[in-house]
Design a protein around this motif. Sequence first.
Motif, mmCIF file in Angstrom:
data_model
loop_
_atom_site.group_PDB
_atom_site.id
_atom_site.type_symbol
_atom_site.label_atom_id
_atom_site.label_comp_id
_atom_site.label_asym_id
_atom_site.label_seq_id
_atom_site.Cartn_x
_atom_site.Cartn_y
_atom_site.Cartn_z
ATOM 1 N N PRO B 611 1.016 23.534 -3.537
ATOM 2 C CA PRO B 611 0.913 23.487 -5.004
ATOM 3 C C PRO B 611 0.141 22.241 -5.423
ATOM 4 C CG PRO B 611 3.164 23.063 -4.281
ATOM 5 C CD PRO B 611 2.415 23.528 -3.086
ATOM 6 N N SER B 612 -0.687 22.352 -6.432
ATOM 7 C CA SER B 612 -1.543 21.216 -6.769
ATOM 8 C C SER B 612 -1.093 20.493 -8.026
ATOM 9 C CB SER B 612 -2.992 21.673 -6.892
ATOM 10 O OG SER B 612 -3.073 22.808 -7.697
ATOM 11 N N ILE B 613 -0.051 20.956 -8.671
ATOM 12 C CA ILE B 613 0.475 20.223 -9.833
ATOM 13 C C ILE B 613 1.960 19.969 -9.599
ATOM 14 C CG2 ILE B 613 0.686 20.184 -12.349
ATOM 15 C CD1 ILE B 613 -1.287 22.678 -12.221
ATOM 16 N N ILE B 614 2.420 18.792 -9.972
ATOM 17 C CA ILE B 614 3.825 18.461 -9.780
ATOM 18 C C ILE B 614 4.648 18.990 -10.944
ATOM 19 C CG2 ILE B 614 5.491 16.592 -9.469
ATOM 20 C CD1 ILE B 614 3.325 14.935 -8.241
ATOM 21 N N LYS B 615 5.323 20.056 -10.723
ATOM 22 C CA LYS B 615 6.282 20.567 -11.704
ATOM 23 C C LYS B 615 7.257 21.457 -10.959
ATOM 24 C CE LYS B 615 3.885 24.784 -12.956
ATOM 25 N NZ LYS B 615 3.000 25.514 -13.804
ATOM 26 N N PRO B 616 8.501 21.561 -11.457
ATOM 27 C CA PRO B 616 9.474 22.385 -10.724
ATOM 28 C C PRO B 616 8.974 23.815 -10.582
ATOM 29 C CG PRO B 616 10.536 21.115 -12.446
ATOM 30 C CD PRO B 616 9.068 20.951 -12.647
ATOM 31 N N THR B 617 9.379 24.437 -9.461
ATOM 32 C CA THR B 617 8.904 25.792 -9.197
ATOM 33 C C THR B 617 9.357 26.755 -10.305
ATOM 34 O OG1 THR B 617 9.188 25.236 -6.877
ATOM 35 C CG2 THR B 617 8.724 27.524 -7.379
ATOM 36 N N ARG B 618 10.590 26.585 -10.770
ATOM 37 C CA ARG B 618 11.072 27.408 -11.891
ATOM 38 C C ARG B 618 10.875 26.638 -13.175
ATOM 39 N NH1 ARG B 618 15.228 31.816 -10.993
ATOM 40 N NH2 ARG B 618 15.817 31.667 -13.179
ATOM 41 N N VAL B 619 10.466 27.332 -14.214
ATOM 42 C CA VAL B 619 10.255 26.614 -15.479
ATOM 43 C C VAL B 619 11.574 26.254 -16.143
ATOM 44 C CG1 VAL B 619 7.925 27.418 -16.026
ATOM 45 C CG2 VAL B 619 9.882 28.884 -16.530
ATOM 46 N N ASP B 620 12.657 26.964 -15.792
ATOM 47 C CA ASP B 620 13.919 26.710 -16.498
ATOM 48 C C ASP B 620 14.760 25.614 -15.859
ATOM 49 O OD1 ASP B 620 14.598 28.068 -14.255
ATOM 50 O OD2 ASP B 620 15.930 29.513 -15.226
ATOM 51 N N ARG B 621 14.172 24.822 -15.013
ATOM 52 C CA ARG B 621 14.915 23.675 -14.484
ATOM 53 C C ARG B 621 14.048 22.427 -14.559
ATOM 54 N NH1 ARG B 621 15.082 22.418 -8.247
ATOM 55 N NH2 ARG B 621 14.862 20.424 -9.302
ATOM 56 N N GLY B 622 14.716 21.281 -14.670
ATOM 57 C CA GLY B 622 13.960 20.032 -14.744
ATOM 58 C C GLY B 622 14.137 19.229 -13.483
ATOM 59 N N TRP B 623 13.829 17.948 -13.557
ATOM 60 C CA TRP B 623 13.971 17.091 -12.377
ATOM 61 C C TRP B 623 15.334 16.384 -12.317
ATOM 62 C CZ3 TRP B 623 11.297 18.595 -8.704
ATOM 63 C CH2 TRP B 623 9.938 18.905 -8.807
ATOM 64 N N PHE B 624 16.200 16.716 -13.238
ATOM 65 C CA PHE B 624 17.538 16.124 -13.159
ATOM 66 C C PHE B 624 18.595 17.177 -13.474
ATOM 67 C CE2 PHE B 624 21.220 13.906 -15.010
ATOM 68 C CZ PHE B 624 21.513 13.051 -13.970
ATOM 69 N N VAL B 625 19.626 17.240 -12.644
ATOM 70 C CA VAL B 625 20.702 18.210 -12.847
ATOM 71 C C VAL B 625 21.855 17.469 -13.513
ATOM 72 C CG1 VAL B 625 22.245 19.831 -11.735
ATOM 73 C CG2 VAL B 625 19.972 19.449 -10.786
ATOM 74 N N PHE B 626 22.241 17.943 -14.676
ATOM 75 C CA PHE B 626 23.349 17.289 -15.371
ATOM 76 C C PHE B 626 24.657 17.777 -14.763
ATOM 77 C CE2 PHE B 626 26.145 16.274 -18.977
ATOM 78 C CZ PHE B 626 25.780 14.951 -19.153
ATOM 79 N N PRO B 627 25.578 16.852 -14.454
ATOM 80 C CA PRO B 627 26.739 17.242 -13.649
ATOM 81 C C PRO B 627 27.795 18.040 -14.402
ATOM 82 C CG PRO B 627 26.775 14.885 -14.104
ATOM 83 C CD PRO B 627 25.503 15.399 -14.660
ATOM 84 N N PHE B 628 27.827 17.971 -15.697
ATOM 85 C CA PHE B 628 28.950 18.625 -16.388
ATOM 86 C C PHE B 628 28.461 19.703 -17.346
ATOM 87 C CE2 PHE B 628 30.164 14.192 -15.603
ATOM 88 C CZ PHE B 628 31.224 14.406 -14.736
ATOM 89 N N GLY B 629 29.377 20.562 -17.674
ATOM 90 C CA GLY B 629 29.145 21.443 -18.825
ATOM 91 C C GLY B 629 28.954 22.900 -18.491
#
Lengths: 947, 947
Positions: B611-629
């Motif tokens: 892959p030539s651009i840095i972005k998560p493979t899925r659009v619905d996730r980011g680079w940080f997972v929030f632990p609660f909720g």
Amino acid sequence: DEPPNPTLFTEMDTLQRDGDDMEWKESARWIKFEEKVEEGGERWSKPHVSTLSLHSLFELRTCLQTGTVLLDLDGYSLPQIIDDVIEKQIEDGLLKPELREKLSYVLLRKHRHQTKKPIHRSLADIGKSVSSNTGEPHRSMNDISDTPSTDQLKNKFIKKIPKDAEASNVLVGEVEFLEKPFVAFVRLLQATMLGGVTEVPVPTRFLFILLGPAGKAKSYNEIGRAIATLMVDDLFSDVAYKARDREDLIAGIDEFLDEVIVLPPGEWDPNIRIEPPKKVPSAEKRKSVFSLNEVGQMNGAAGGAGAGGGGGGSDDGEMFCGGLYLDIKRKLPWFPSDFYEGFHIQSISAILFIYLGCITNAITFGGLLGDATDNYQGVMESFLGTAMAGSMFCLFAGQPLIILSSTGPILIFEKLLFDFSKGNGIDYMEFRLWIGLHSALQCLILVATDASFIIKYITRFTEEGFSTLISFIFIYDAIKKMIGAFKYYPINSDFKPDYFTPGPPGQEPGSNALNLTALDWTQLSKKECLKYGGSLVGKSCKFVPDLALMSFILFFGTYSMTLTLKKFKFSRYFPTKVRAFIADFSNVFSILLFCGVDACFGLDTPKLHIPSIIKPTRVDRGWFVFPFGKNPWWVYLASALPALLVTILIFMDQQITAVIVNRKEHKLRKAAGYHLDLFWVGILMAVCSFMGLPWYVAATVISIAHIDSLKMETETSAPGEQPQFLGVREQRVTGIIVFVLTGISVFLAPILKYIPMPVLYGVFLYMGVASLNGIQFWDRCKLFLMPAKHQPDYVFLRHVPLRRIHLFTLVQIVCLAVLWILKSTVAAIIFPVMILALILVRRLLDFIFSQHDLAWIDNIIPEKEKKKEDDKKKKKKKGNKGDSSSDEEVGTGITLHLKISCPSSPAFNYSRNPICAVPQVKIEMESDYEDSDTEKAPRDMGSETTL
Amino acid sequence: DEPPNPTLFTEMDTLQRDGDDMEWKESARWIKFEEKVEEGGERWSKPHVSTLSLHSLFELRTCLQTGTVLLDLDGYSLPQIIDDVIEKQIEDGLLKPELREKLSYVLLRKHRHQTKKPIHRSLADIGKSVSSNTGEPHRSMNDISDTPSTDQLKNKFIKKIPKDAEASNVLVGEVEFLEKPFVAFVRLLQATMLGGVTEVPVPTRFLFILLGPAGKAKSYNEIGRAIATLMVDDLFSDVAYKARDREDLIAGIDEFLDEVIVLPPGEWDPNIRIEPPKKVPSAEKRKSVFSLNEVGQMNGAAGGAGAGGGGGGSDDGEMFCGGLYLDIKRKLPWFPSDFYEGFHIQSISAILFIYLGCITNAITFGGLLGDATDNYQGVMESFLGTAMAGSMFCLFAGQPLIILSSTGPILIFEKLLFDFSKGNGIDYMEFRLWIGLHSALQCLILVATDASFIIKYITRFTEEGFSTLISFIFIYDAIKKMIGAFKYYPINSDFKPDYFTPGPPGQEPGSNALNLTALDWTQLSKKECLKYGGSLVGKSCKFVPDLALMSFILFFGTYSMTLTLKKFKFSRYFPTKVRAFIADFSNVFSILLFCGVDACFGLDTPKLHIPSIIKPTRVDRGWFVFPFGKNPWWVYLASALPALLVTILIFMDQQITAVIVNRKEHKLRKAAGYHLDLFWVGILMAVCSFMGLPWYVAATVISIAHIDSLKMETETSAPGEQPQFLGVREQRVTGIIVFVLTGISVFLAPILKYIPMPVLYGVFLYMGVASLNGIQFWDRCKLFLMPAKHQPDYVFLRHVPLRRIHLFTLVQIVCLAVLWILKSTVAAIIFPVMILALILVRRLLDFIFSQHDLAWIDNIIPEKEKKKEDDKKKKKKKGNKGDSSSDEEVGTGITLHLKISCPSSPAFNYSRNPICAVPQVKIEMESDYEDSDTEKAPRDMGSETTL
């Protein structure tokens, strides 16, 4: 000249304490090299050179000086012998009488031998407790019995021991009741079976006993190893058999010590077991100053009663057809054996291998000849001709190991001849017949005049140049054909099913215009499309996919698999026989495997297609060419001129190949027959000309492959001894069967059609590469790429400066390049003449290289003049040397070897071995410690040829 | 503890007569082994072991007894020294005064050295006449001069001689005017440069002169070789330096003679030059009875100051986090060197090799993870995670040679976890984060409690089982992917352009019916055809030709080319440095070559796509997972349970790989850091969980490849000495760069896209096969196929019966098979538990195999209880043995070695080496002539671990 002493098998047993009980445990054995029992491993070690300590040898010497020596004791059983020995010791005051019982008890303990244990016992072992970590070894019979025990009889090791062998038993051990060592050396009057003392049922002749006070077990062990090693030494065993008294034995040890080789302790780890060397100095060489054996060695193939023999010798040389007569006289006695010696399993592999080579050759040359002569000679003619000429030659010729084949130069000649005939309105077949007849006649004249004497000028230089060239042509052709496959079935990198579009005529491809033609072009197959005047458009139309790469995989796979399996012979896996079988049949296995691979993928790779009906390729020709009527009369005479060219070609090609086949390295027993060979080539040429078949001549590469697949080696005898190359299975059976098979290949077509051509090209490539092996020229070429310190220890490198060797190699490379260029152009027709030129170049080298250098690099036979000069020089040199070495004292390690060159004999004629008219005596200095000349010295330079 | 004597370089010159003139010609030289001048070849022979004759040694002894011995002569020039020697002889009445002049004249003749001649001279030689067959060698300066000549200074041989070396010159020759030999042995007070006597500018300390009456040149030569060999012997040179008088020298010779190794003349050809052995006994070992060196050898890596060290030792073991603290304390001092030691040419090759392995791994696992988790973790996450975790680990971990990677078991775990989450409506990413956090915490607890002590149960059995399994998985995966290519691009054996027919919808294929549709189907491309509702009919439609075979060629080509180039290191061609370069970069060369082949053919083989651009493979996730909720609260706690499984998996995978990397065979200088490693794995796990990246753990095969590509060897010094393996280039640079490169691969995509995947699979295959090498298990497997007599001389074969070895191997094979089956099924998740089971199986083997056998086959550290039992047994045994060997007499060849095991030290903790709490004294019998135990004895069984 009394009969030689029997071989001695030596077994050393050491005294072991097992709880309160004692027993004799076998710890090592010797036939020629030492095999030790690995205590923990419960197995025999690999045979290795017995490395001794000097200390133990001196201690042994002391033992023999002080101990009891009983020579020619009349013993019939172990108890009686032991009684006699103990009695003698007591008599001599060496032993207290009260120890008699104890000693006798110890010496008559059971003997336990190291016999193989079956692997399947291991599972039974699992149940055993951890504490008993050594499996309970088998106990042999009590040694009181006189008949061999079943264990002894079952021991397969007996196979390794010569039938007349006798045993020498060494017993060493420590006991507490002795205060000084008890030593006895016994030679029995008659070798006697002493029950279970020896592991094999071999009668014992010698017995060495060393029992000593406790505490020096290691030392006793080393002394035991020392006497055991001495007993298997050829010279010392001779001494032991003939010794009259103790002093003779001591003298034997001293002689041994004087010859011993010493390794400095700082440069060698005594724990390293030394592998047995490839060659050990023979007893004769060690024994005699006037070494007759040396002479045999000097003369190379001399043992083979004139292996290199052939035509016009000294006595019959002047006679008309003398050479031919001698050839027949020499070959005739071997004729029956030429058949019954052919029946061997190895022959099957050779037949399959050579057969495949021959039919590939026949098809290739058949196809090319067909192209060149407008099918006057095609594949059918090639097959028939090969079968007929080859089988006749193998049946009657002087050297049936030579395989006949069409060759490149003949192909070119035929092509030029056909074009000339066509252009000048001459009937090709008739013209060719006359050329063939003239050439055959010329060959017969060459036979009658013993012209084959020319081969004495074919030295290694010419021979190697020629065979390398032929090998290169093989390799080049194989690769060219492979690349041809890539051209014929190109790889279409743009292949997309999209692009494949059959289109109606005149239509712009790819345009999306409507088409109102009645035909539905899409539904047409390629053929139909073309039929209705359509065209296939796009890059993918004529594309046959996968074939190129598949062919490459088959080609390269066959080649490298054959190479790998050939090398498998030297691997460690599987028993030797299995490995030899795999290596012998390597080509068959790889051909089968890759035919299988091809069949699996089911791709339409090009296959071996053989005509299945016997009829001439052209319908307008028959199987007999009538000699008159189609050409004017002068053509019959004029054809003598082109015939001369053919004759030179045939002659050179035939004789160089014959020289290569008859190389002394091949150790042929049945002599060569250069004249007889040429005679048959001439006769066959006439026959082929009449039948309109191609002409045949010796094929270098296939003949070498034939020889390689028939090589014989000794089956190893004593453990550790290297197998020796014995020679070639010289017979006519393989050749005849190969050509008969070639003939009936026409009927084998349904089977042979499964063989893909790339597999056969792979076999070709292998043949080409394999025939390069063992060519010294090739080894010398490799030297260019090696730094001096990494170069192998070739004997010529020790004697000729590297730059001279490189120069010689360079000249050969230039010659080869010139020949290569010639054979690639139309000048190929003068190719045979160029080979004559090669001989000339070699003659010129005499002015650049000294005879000394040439003797090592090339294998030369100088002429009379040179010889005389050389002799003079040599005498001068020897004189100088002689001054400084007139002392014949053996003690300095200098031995004088008188080398007598053999007298001339008819069988010794124009071989490439040193031959001489008068016996010559040369005096040469040789030292046993001079560490040069591992290989044979070059040919005797001072010898004279009687041709 | 005086300073050691300088190394002695010995040169032997012989007196040659050139017409009326005389000169000294160099004939051999020694640093450690002999190099001889090949007279004819005008070159140096290969270095070889000096084989002497016993005779010459005795003659030398006599020479020293009767000749002149001048010790500590104050000499400053050759003429003066020679004057002094002659004067002394005349004084002693050994020489007639009238010979003074003649002798002096001879001894001051010029010295001619064997110096290399340039190859290009050969062309100049052509012009020379045939008669002069020896090129005129260069004459060195007259030896009167005191300053080194230009020839001496230009001689490159000086590089091979240590800087502090001194020379000993041996001069032998025959002259006519002497009636009895003139012998002198001179030791100079100060080593002095004697002009052109020595070929290199090295000051001379010893001078041995032997001139004798004519006729015994060979004998003199041998005596000269004998003294030269003695002079380079470590022990004798010591004697020569310290001798006070003639008797000391004689005693030195006698000592030498007592140690000498003797080869029987009938079993060895004295003309064979013996290659220098791989290892020679050290002077210390030979010198001292109380051999301290032995201890070092017994304790394996002991020299490397706790190479196998790590956590909770005896003193800090009880402390909380003691292991981690010790790891940091031990690794910190090495930290700077971890960087500057990385800058070496070899690192470049290692980086390229490991980088390619890493990205292939990242892509493979990324793709699989993407499939398994519906792209929650894809190729992008795999790349980022690898780069981040890998570089952090290499920067801070205890063992930076370990390469982190995703592994198979983790992949399976993720797959099951994702399916479970999806099925039960749990949020996968959050659930996974909690599992990761729990697991990280558990890892840290394991670190804090020094749980890594478990590695002491990881013996060779477990280690080999695990690494073989991983290697097999590598090989299997590589081949599976290759076969995948055959499935993906099938070979269509029926391919005929005829059959390829695009057809309108609903039309019967191949039917020739008319088509009145408005579209001209033939003109459509495949895409258009499908668009308009047409279908492609016939077998050839979806066929992509050539790709399968091309992929196979690339795959197999890369693999076998890498293998071949690696072996090229041991060929004879090209200088050593060039060969080493080619071997080191073998993988790079073959990757480049086959990328080139691929580019040449231009086929559309599958390429490396990054892959030539840095972005998560899925659009619905980011680079940080929030632990609660997202999940109910009890999930946060319950995740501790699956986390336990992950922890076991991570722990076992990590520690076994670490044990393999820290093997004592690798000779690591900088200690291991099991606790620190695990600490970082835990930390990184937490970070990765938060960022939603895969989890990482040590990758066995790539780590082994990393080590293999960083191995160091000595550059040979004395000619003939073997290069020794020195250790591994331990540093952090290669690892860090590899992972930084992995990170920025995203930007290298335009370059990397030219690499075909089959080439990378070939690299994978090579890695898998290469990591099998050197595994004893694998060697033992091969034994099944070898007949006993062809088996290599492995040390364990000497000590353990073959059937026991086979049984042990069989158990390993069964374990491996069970593991393989497990990992292929869904049970793969309990895979880590099975590795624990492997340890258990190994414990059970204690009941089947004796400790003796296991000591040789497995590398064991028995526990306290066993140890005591063993000690008892041993004492009993030793007692028995002792009875029979209480005699300490050295003359019998028996030496007593007192072996002292090392005292415990903090650095020596849970290494796999023998360690002990209290010094133990063992008495072992060893004989210099016992030809077993070439390799090291197994680990000290009697030692106690302090863990």
